[in-house]
Enzyme design. Sequence first.
Site, PDB file in Angstrom:
ATOM      1  N   LYS A   1       0.828  -1.213   0.000  1.00 21.63           N
ATOM      2  CA  LYS A   1       0.000   0.000   0.000  1.00 21.63           C
ATOM      3  C   LYS A   1       0.860   1.259   0.000  1.00 21.63           C
ATOM      4  O   LYS A   1       0.424   2.328  -0.454  1.00 21.63           O
ATOM      5  CB  LYS A   1      -0.969  -0.008   1.181  1.00 21.63           C
ATOM      6  CG  LYS A   1      -0.328  -0.131   2.556  1.00 21.63           C
ATOM      7  CD  LYS A   1       0.032   1.193   3.190  1.00 21.63           C
ATOM      8  CE  LYS A   1       0.757   1.010   4.508  1.00 21.63           C
ATOM      9  NZ  LYS A   1       1.121   2.286   5.136  1.00 21.63           N
TER      10      LYS A   1
ATOM     11  N   THR B   1      -3.464   5.598   3.736  1.00 16.95           N
ATOM     12  CA  THR B   1      -2.164   5.990   3.195  1.00 16.95           C
ATOM     13  C   THR B   1      -2.304   6.915   1.991  1.00 16.95           C
ATOM     14  O   THR B   1      -1.467   7.797   1.782  1.00 16.95           O
ATOM     15  CB  THR B   1      -1.359   4.734   2.801  1.00 16.95           C
ATOM     16  OG1 THR B   1      -1.200   3.910   3.959  1.00 16.95           O
ATOM     17  CG2 THR B   1       0.018   5.098   2.275  1.00 16.95           C
TER      18      THR B   1
END
Length: 342
Positions: A198, A255
């Site tokens: 990610k 994120t």
Amino acid sequence: MSVKKVAVLVAGSWGTALASLLADSHSEVVVWSRNAAEVDDINQSHMNRRFFKEVVLSPNLKATLSMEEAIREAEAIILAAPSAAMRGVCAALRPLLTPVQLAESLIVHVAKGFEAETMKRMTTVIAEELPEYDANKLVVLSGPSHAEEVILQCPTTVVVASGNVAAAEAAQDLFINAYFRVYTNPDVIGVEVGGALKNIIGLGAGLIEGLNFGDNAKAALMTRGLAEITRLGVKMGANPLTFAGLAGIGDLVVTCTSKHSRNWRAGYMLGQGKALSEVLDSMGMVVEGVKTTKSAHKLAEQYEVSMPITEALFQVLFAGKAPIEAVSDLMGRVKTHEIEEV
């Protein structure tokens, strides 16, 4: 899980946040750091101003420059070193562990990345450096959890994964409290792969913002990025359902959308035309996504998995391709089917 002592190695931003959280629930929590000023700040002022300028930590938290002192009689050990430092920390830890600790202690790692040189997951690295410890009992904690919010006791939900159900449940009991909810998952590979990959997509999301390409492009990047993460993860042995959970889509969202994300900030500066060396110098902390991009690029070749977003970011980071050119190449790819793409 009620334990007498928890050791946290090391006192970075995430290690400090988790150590403070644990110190509110357990009788003795000691965090280890190599930085004398940091140790003094924690012990004398109950602060770690290197990472959290104005936040007061739990008064129960103690810090030390001695790893031996930190882990002495500890029943739970939290490995909060960055992925690049994990092997070295574990190598230093090995001779300090007692036979009782090797047999009975709970070891949890919270790193999100691969070892750059070997492309190994962190549980593999730890198992290699602590061969006397039952590798099946190792636990990984991951999920959408910025240290800057956990330290302020913002509601946060994470997942712990282990091949040993009892170890996962022990970690769940260790961490869970009124503002930090913890789920269990048996899929160690999926949780580690999701937590690492990610960061690459987070870099891309920041880059898109730096190019001022808007929300449509960011949503597409996140969606297709999750497809890449899942493809590689499944080839490595993960359960695809893990990527629909906290360590997958959950961590990806936080994120790619938060000002707290180092990866997003680094990508944003790249999108504004700054050189990678300049970006890394200005960050002051590890940007896991940069090294992870290189590892994922190699893993995609090894497992013969299509990862066009990772490839594009690899070209920007390490081959000098202009971000605008990389986006253009992605948009101009050969037509394909959304579900059946390989």
